[in-house]
Every structure is written in structure tokens, then in C-alpha cells.
Write an enzyme that holds these catalytic residues in place. Structure first.
Site, PDB file in Angstrom:
ATOM      1  N   HIS A 274      30.210   1.239   4.499  1.00 46.48           N
ATOM      2  CA  HIS A 274      29.542   0.508   3.417  1.00 46.48           C
ATOM      3  C   HIS A 274      28.185  -0.023   3.888  1.00 46.48           C
ATOM      4  CE1 HIS A 274      29.638  -2.112  -0.267  1.00 46.48           C
ATOM      5  NE2 HIS A 274      28.804  -2.822   0.479  1.00 46.48           N
ATOM      6  N   GLU A 275      28.177  -0.655   5.060  1.00 42.90           N
ATOM      7  CA  GLU A 275      26.923  -1.243   5.554  1.00 42.90           C
ATOM      8  C   GLU A 275      25.927  -0.165   5.970  1.00 42.90           C
ATOM      9  OE1 GLU A 275      26.656  -4.174   4.804  1.00 42.90           O
ATOM     10  OE2 GLU A 275      28.753  -4.707   4.563  1.00 42.90           O
TER      11      GLU A 275
ATOM     12  N   HIS B  78      23.913   1.056   3.097  1.00 39.23           N
ATOM     13  CA  HIS B  78      22.813   0.178   2.675  1.00 39.23           C
ATOM     14  C   HIS B  78      21.484   0.561   3.331  1.00 39.23           C
ATOM     15  CE1 HIS B  78      24.660  -2.588  -0.024  1.00 39.23           C
ATOM     16  NE2 HIS B  78      25.526  -3.079   0.856  1.00 39.23           N
TER      17      HIS B  78
ATOM     18  N   GLU C  83      24.713  -2.549  -4.192  1.00 32.76           N
ATOM     19  CA  GLU C  83      26.142  -2.671  -3.907  1.00 32.76           C
ATOM     20  C   GLU C  83      26.986  -1.582  -4.563  1.00 32.76           C
ATOM     21  OE1 GLU C  83      26.978  -4.345  -1.596  1.00 32.76           O
ATOM     22  OE2 GLU C  83      25.537  -5.963  -1.369  1.00 32.76           O
TER      23      GLU C  83
END
Length: 841
Positions: free
Chosen positions: A483-484, A487, A506
Site C-alpha cells: 500500500h505504501e 503511494h 488512497e
């Protein structure tokens, strides 16, 4: 003038007048003092006049250049020293920095500055009480407004960049006849400096360094408000005439909302930026609106026992200034919003691989659906302002795994070595297989203290992870890491032009974490699809609950609707609900954004969809976007979508501008119940419910007899437990426990058997959270210690457990809630503490 706003309101003001003046570069020179819990020093801001004509992002025309700078090189053995011509603004120990640059920006020798002495400079400063914005014409002075909060500003001064030796190359006139020409010369120098070609980035950093240390040439009038710092220069009425380089002397406050002073898991002091609702304005005066894309360089001095990690392209090596004092230097050449700046100072231990790790391999069956060689992409020019862009670098485009380091408190070193060191290369290479070139050249991963309010946070070149991801195997850690990492593309390299459109960051990261994680695990395509359908069901349940239990206005992904992206004539704007503590813990922008992207992918087909995403990344990296930028390009690139009746207007209307569950999602959600993994859980739930019903009828028998009868009646032999139940995936366990939470009553024997069967105290934090809910709901008193441990060690996830402890109106549970809050409140994140306090009092 500053807008009159009530700080208690939900909306967050962005006060900087970016349409008039735009920061292009920050130079921070800071000291970190753990005794006083203060960061103090100077920040030098380099400006260009803004344009009221521009509407929107910072994207500019012009081709990107590769990371090379053949025209300007300085050898480390030949530092440049120049006398300071005016010491009134510096301490007697301060001189020009020794600045040296190594090839390709990998490592640089840190600056060697003395400490500042700001305390004596704070007296006698005039403040502007009756300054007016440039909007008010006539004789009023121009007012520069910066975003600022919880800071002690000591002095503001103009910087005499013309006094820097060798700066003549940036001037067009050798003769100066009056003060106005000298002022124009200084501004001309800054203009030439900030507009240097991208392949001169080393030279640019060099002169930024020297200009930031130039003497002051006059104090500027200033005043501070609740959300802003206002600066003016007497008789300067236009932004073009306002000083383009200013130095601000300031101190943070221990209670400042941009930084957290705490102790790590080993009991040692540390401080880190928290990505709070007010971002970095309580760390340094800045321009917070995302359109203020800037670069920065930072020197940080602190005691030699501490390690400084930061958003920086270089892996900084500390320089010793004197015994017990180290200096760290980082820089960034990719323009980004000031809100993405991150720092963490603590007694971190670097976690290193002790044994050889096999080369990372990607499973072709799944990733080949998306992989497209993107060497062809470097042939075109980029759409952003020029900077040393990795998308134009052939070596970067083929780099599956970027250099990375892992830092943690000493007590978590072994666990990080066991979990993280293996996962990071797998997740990085999986991300590359899907989206191509990594936007950033390197990354640090830091395990932050237990009071961190999220499972993770991504910033340029650094990822924060909660300690909660390190327990119970690799699943939670891997998915959060993915997930990170996502980004880096969506949220950092591509940002939202309006911060209310959080779903752009997000929603994409939530969608991509599943895809990255499937590739990282090398799952066959069918198995990956099953796991993603299971995850979709869990997210659907979460979104449904959130919609039922939150205010409608907080469920809208574009709260500004048709006014999204609009700002005032000066550039100021309001972030709707930006200070609402409830919204901070909501996941609606994660979940509705995820389901929108999943719905589009399902209609288009995975291979086509991910080929489009690569094109989108290639076109918009380095820029700020609105929702319609993504949707227009999607429908233009894949015109067959119009056959499904899709248009930008109906997508925005159905998904982004309305509260509640989108109608298209209501039609899709039924299919996830048919997933094999979900059916497997449903079968087990049925067995547990039947076992519970039978066990409740036999409560009067002796304990031993009851255990024998329970096993027979429930049909849950030891063999069956080992054979089937322990094979459940972590997400299946979450679904199982959530389903059992819907039962009105589970008897004690069922809870005991659940705990033993699945070893629930050893599972990841997502599973343990649901187990704690069961413990609280059914008043399983002998396991209250597990709830207490969770509330103290897993603060990123435990906030709503406080509500569960209070809702039953049970004295023991409420006592436990008060006890845990008292133990953690002082170090708890401000927003978390506010939400918990509302639950408890």
C-alpha cells in the site's frame, strides 16, 4: 488579511497567497534538542512571483532531463570557503558550509555549520499590524502570507544573495546606481537560480546552499496569526518587488501539532512528523497548498547518539562537528508539496541482511497480464516542470528494486530482519512489474513508535510502518508495505490538486496493494483472484458499516463538487472537514475509491486496464490532478467504455459526489459471497454456531464431562482442527470472527476453543482486533489482559475498542478503558486522543 476562522471548526484553512508568490526551494538549517523538545534554526525561502492567471496545477511544459550534470562538479577535497561580509545575523561560529557533491547524487558530505544563537535576535522586532493584501490597491504594502501554526517566529530578514562570491554569473548588469537596482539585482539572481536547467541541479544546490548562508540585508516586518505568518517590507507594493529570498529564524513548540515527541519501543527519546491534519506548518513556515510544488535541502544537527532520517534523495552520512554532535544533510530535486516533507530523529538501529538473499523473481502467470516494457516511454518528453526525472533515465526504468534500508528501535531489530528484509525486495519488484519505473531513487523504511496513529505512511524516500504489522506472519506487513509503495506513484509522484480528493491517493493505493501483493507472493492468477474477492467482501462490509454509522457529508469523495480545485484570487482555500477528528479515522475515501477502480478494471479487463495505468503514470507523473483528469483520459484511451454507458459525468455523480453506497456497487457486491474462500469460511461459521447452540444446552454438567460431550456434539475433533481450521488465511480468520461477532451470544467454551484452535493471540493485528471485540462483547474476563495489551501496543488500530468497552456499561470494562487511556494519553496522537476522550467522557 487573515480570514477570521474559528479553529474549533471542521474546515482547515490554507492561508498562503500562492497566486502572488510561490516558493520554489526551501533551505532548512535546524538543531534538534530533546531536552527542551524543540527544533530551532532557520529556513530560507526562494520565491518566484506567482500568476493569478494560472488555474490549477504546477505542471509546466518542457522536457525532462536525465540525472547528469557535466557542466558543474566540485571535488570533496576542495570545499569552497568565503568570508561572511555581515555577521549581524549569524553567530560568531558560523561560516559558509563545506558543500561537496558526488556523482549522480547518491551521497554527499554533510554541511558543517555551527549552531545558531537566535535568542538574542528576538528583541526589537516590529510587527505589521495594519498590512493589507495586494488585492487592496493604492499605497498599502504587499503582504506575503505563509502557512504557520504553533511556531515561535523570532526574526524575518531579506537575504543579500548578491554578496555571495561568484554569483555574478547570474547577473546581467555589473553597475548598480541605487537601492532599487540592488533590490532588482537580488531578485534577478534568485530568478536565474530557480530557473536553472534541470541538468544543472548540482550547481543549483551548490548556490542554494551559499545563498542561504549569505548575510541579511534588512529585517522585515511580520506578525503571526492562528494559522499564518504575515510578512511585509515597507513601501514594497507588488509581489515582483518583494524580496525573493528571505530567512526566517524560528522555534517549534513542544506541543506543536506537526511533530510528535515521544519514546520508542526501547524507551529512548525520538521525534517524528506525523502527517497530521495541519501537515508541516508547525514544523516550519511554508506554503501548504499542493500547488506550491518546491524542492528542499535540509541540514539537521543533533546529539551523536541519534540517527536522522528524512525525505531525501541521498542516503545521508553524518558529519562530526564536535564531540557528541553530528550533522546530517538531505536534499530533494523533484518538486513536491511541502506537506510531503518528513523527518524522524531517534536512536534507530539499521537492520541489515546477515546472509545472502536469492534474486527476486516475479511469477510470469500473473504479472505478464500487466507487464509492458516501458523503455519506449523514455522517448517522449514529460509534462511536468523540468527536474532530474527518473522516467527519462533508461537505467532507472529497468531497475526492479531500488536501494533500500530498514531502521527500527533496537528491541525490534530481529523481528524486522525476519519479516521486512525479505518482503521489501519482493514488494518493490512487484510494483515495478505493474507500473514500471520507480519514481524515487531509494527508500528507507522505519518502524515508528507505538503511538503512531496509522499502520503506515508514505513520504518521498521514506515509509513509516507501525509495529503492529510485524506480528502474526507476513500477510499484514506485506499488504501494508505494498500500500505504501503504491503511494510513490499515486499520492507523491501524482498528487491531488485539491486535498479533498483523497481518493486519488488512497483509493489507488488500496486497489494496487492487492495487485502488488499477489505478484509479490507469486500467486497463480486464479488464486490471486480468489484472495482479491475475499478482500473485496471484507471491504464491502467495512464500507457498509461506515456508511451506516457516519454523517452523510463525510461520505462524499468530492465535498466541493463542481468547485473542486478552485481557489481564491490570492490562492487561499479551505480544506473541507480537514480538522474533523472523526473524518481522520474514516476509510470511505479508501474504500469507495477502491471499489470505483475495481469496477472499472472489471469492465475493461485487467491487461488493458494496467496498460492504461502505465500510460496515465507516464503522462501525469510530477503533476497534480483532479478526478476528471483520470476519468477523461480513461474514456478517451479506451473508447469502448462508452458502450457501457460510462461518462465522466455519470461516474462522478454515482461514485464521487454522493453519500452512501454507490448504486453500481450494490449490484456487484452479491457475487463475492460465492467466492470459494468465502464459502469455506461460511461453512466453518455454521459449524461454530451449531457447536455453540449445543454447548449452551449442556452447561450443568461437570467440566470434564462437558468437554467430552462438547467435542462429540460439535464435531470438532483435534484432527479436524489441525487438518482444516488452521489452514484459514488471515483474511478468512477476519471474516470468520466478524461473522461470529454478529451472533448474540457465544458461550465461554466456544470462545476458549476458538482461541486455542486458531492461536488467536499469535495472529496479526487485524485478526487480534476482531478477537478483542469478541472478548469485550462476551465479557471474557480472563482475556482482558489481551485487550489491554492491544490498546497499548497497537494504538494505530485500537481507537474504536475504547467505544466497545464503554457501550456495554460494564464497570470492569469501563475501568479497563480508563486505565489504558490514562497510560497512553500523553503520548497518543492528538486526533486519536480527542476521539477516545469523546467516547470515554
Amino acid at each position: 488579511m487573515e480570514t477570521k476562522l474559528d479553529p474549533a471548526k471542521d474546515d482547515l484553512p490554507l492561508m498562503a497567497n500562492t497566486r502572488h508568490m510561490l516558493v520554489k526551494h526551501y533551505v532548512l538549517d535546524l538543531d534538534v534538542d530533546f531536552k527542551s523538545q524543540v527544533i530551532e534554526g532557520t529556513i530560507v525561502l526562494f520565491f518566484e512571483p506567482g500568476s493569478r492567471c494560472k488555474k490549477g496545477g504546477s505542471a509546466g511544459e518542457g522536457a525532462c532531463l536525465s540525472q547528469s550534470d557535466e557542466t558543474f562538479k566540485i571535488r570533496a577535497s576542495e570545499p569552497c570557503h568565503s568570508p561572511v561580509t555581515n555577521l549581524s545575523a549569524r553567530s560568531s561560529k558560523t561560516g559558509y558550509n563545506d558543500f561537496s557533491v558526488c556523482a549522480k547524487g547518491e551521497k554527499d558530505t554533510s554541511d558543517k555549520n555551527g549552531n545558531h544563537s537566535n535568542g538574542e535576535q528576538a528583541s526589537g522586532i516590529s510587527s505589521s499590524k495594519n498590512c493589507c493584501d495586494i488585492e487592496t490597491h493604492g499605497s498599502e504594502d504587499f503582504l506575503l502570507v505563509l502557512d504557520c501554526c504553533d511556531l515561535s517566529v523570532l526574526k524575518v530578514e531579506e537575504v543579500d544573495v548578491a554578496a555571495v562570491p561568484g554569483i555574478e554569473k547570474f547577473t546581467r548588469s555589473a553597475k548598480l546606481t541605487d537601492a532599487e537596482e540592488l533590490r532588482n539585482l537580488r531578485n534577478q539572481i534568485v530568478h536565474e537560480l530557480v530557473t536553472l536547467p534541470a541538468d544543472h541541479w548540482r550547481e543549483q544546490l551548490y548556490y542554494y546552499t551559499y545563498c542561504s548562508q549569505a548575510p541579511g540585508c534588512g529585517e522585515l516586518l511580520f506578525s503571526t496569526g492562528a494559522w499564518s505568518l504575515e510578512i511585509r517590507k515597507a513601501e514594497v507594493q507588488a509581489p515582483r518587488d518583494f524580496p525573493h529570498a528571505i530567512r526566517i529564524w524560528y522555534k517549534t513548540k513542544p506541543e506543536g501539532r506537526s511533530v510528535t515527541w515521544t519514546t520508542d519501543q526501547s524507551g529512548r527519546p525520538c521525534v517524528y512528523t506525523m502527517g497530521s491534519p495541519i501537515n508541516n506548518r508547525a514544523l516550519f513556515p511554508c506554503q501548504e497548498p499542493p500547488v506550491a510544488m518546491s524542492t528542499w535541502q535540509t541540514t539537521v544537527r543533533t546529539a551523536s547518539s541519534f540517527v536522522v532520517l528524512m525525505s531525501g534523495e541521498n542516503s545521508a552520512e553524518p558529519a562530526q562537528l564536535q564531540e557528541g554532535l553530528l550533522s546530517w544533510y538531505y536534499y530533494v530535486t523533484m518538486p513536491m508539496p511541502a506537506s510531503t516533507f518528513t523527518i524522524a530523529v531517534g536512536c534507530w538501529t539499521e537492520v541489515k541482511q546477515e546472509s545472502h538473499t536469492a534474486d527476486v523473481q516475479i511469477n510470469n502467470e500473473f504479472s505478464s497480464l500487466f507487464s509492458r516494457a516501458d523503455l519506449r516511454l523514455i522517448e517522449g518528453s514529460c509534462g511536468h516542470v523540468a527536474y532530474p526525472c527518473r522516467f527519462q533515465n533508461p537505467d532507472a526504468s529497468s531497475q526492479l528494486v531500488i536501494p533500500h534500508r530498514v531502521f527500527a528501535p533496537w528491541c525490534l531489530k530481529d523481528r524486522c530482519a525476519e519479516i521486512l528484509l525479505e518482503l521489501i525486495p519482493q514488494c518493490l519488484s512487484a510494483a515495478h512489474a505493474i507500473l514500471g519505473t520507480h519514481p524515487f531513487s531509494r527508500i528507507d523504511v522505519l518502524i515508528v513508535p507505538s503511538n503512531f496513529s496509522s499502520l503506515g505512511m508514505a513520504s518521498p524516500h521514506i515509509i513509516f510502518l507501525s509495529q503492529s504489522v510485524l506480528t502474526g506472519g507476513s500477510h499484514l506487513c506485506g499488504t501494508r508495505l505494498c500500500h505504501e509503495i503504491a503511494h510513490a506513484w499515486f499520492g507523491l509522484a501524482i498528487g491531488a490538486r485539491d486535498w479533498t480528493e483523497e481518493w486519488i491517493s488512497e483509493g489507488f493505493a488500496t486497489y494496487l496493494e492487492d495487485v502488488f501483493w499477489a505478484v509479490a507472493q507469486q500467486l497463480p492468477h486464479d488464486e490471486a483472484r480468489e484472495q482479491q474477492e475475499l478482500k473485496a467482501l471484507l471491504r464491502w462490509r467495512r464500507l457498509r458499516d461506515e456508511v451506516q454509522n457516519s454523517k452523510e457529508e463525510l461520505q462524499v469523495l468530492r465535498p466541493n463538487k463542481e468547485n473542486t480545485g478552485e481557489v481564491s484570487e490570492s490562492g487561499t482555500c479551505i480544506i473541507k472537514h480537514g480538522l474533523n477528528a472523526e473524518k481522520i479515522f474514516m476509510q470511505v475515501h479508501y474504500l469507495k475509491g477502491y471499489f470505483l477502480l475495481q469496477s472499472l478494471a472489471k469492465k475493461i479487463g485487467e491487461a488493458t486496464y494496467f496498460e492504461f495505468l502505465r500510460k496515465f503514470v507516464q503522462k501525469f507523473h510530477g503533476q497534480l490532478i483532479l478526478s476528471q483528469d483520470f476519468l477523461y483520459m480513461l474514456l478517451e484511451d479506451i473508447p469502448e467504455q462508452k458502450g457501457y454507458g460510462l461518462s465522466v459525468e455519470n461516474i462522478i455523480g454515482a461514485w464521487l459526489d454522493t453519500s452512501g453506497i454507490p448504486k453500481p456497487l450494490l449490484e456487484e457486491c452479491q457475487s463475492w459471497d460465492q467466492c470459494r474462500l468465502v464459502q469455506q469460511v461460511n461453512d466453518e461459521v455454521t459449524k461454530w454456531i451449531q457447536a455453540n447452540q449445543r454447548a449452551r444446552k449442556r452447561t450443568k454438567r461437570k467440566r470434564r464431562q462437558d468437554e467430552v460431550a462438547f467435542r462429540k456434539l460439535a464435531g470438532l475433533s483435534v484432527t479436524l482442527k489441525i487438518f482444516q481450521l488452521e489452514q484459514l488465511l488471515p483474511d478468512q480468520l477476519v471474516l470468520l470472527l466478524e461473522s461470529l461477532l454478529e451472533e448474540k451470544m457465544l458461550c465461554l467454551r466456544i470462545l476458549q476453543c476458538l482461541e486455542k484452535t486458531y492461536h488467536l493471540d499469535e495472529q496479526d493485528a487485524e485478526v487480534r482486533h476482531r478477537w478483542c471485540e469478541l472478548v469485550v462483547k462476551h465479557k471474557y474476563t480472563t482475556r482482558y489482559a489481551e485487550v489491554e495489551k492491544f490498546l497499548k501496543e497497537d494504538q494505530a488500530m485500537g481507537v474504536y475498542l475504547y467505544g466497545e468497552l464503554m457501550v456495554n456499561e460494564d464497570a470492569k470494562q469501563q475501568e479497563l478503558a480508563y486505565k489504558c487511556f490514562a497510560a497512553t494519553q500523553k503520548q497518543m496522537d492528538v486526533s486519536s486522543a480527542k476521539v477516545v476522550a469523546e467516547m470515554l467522557f
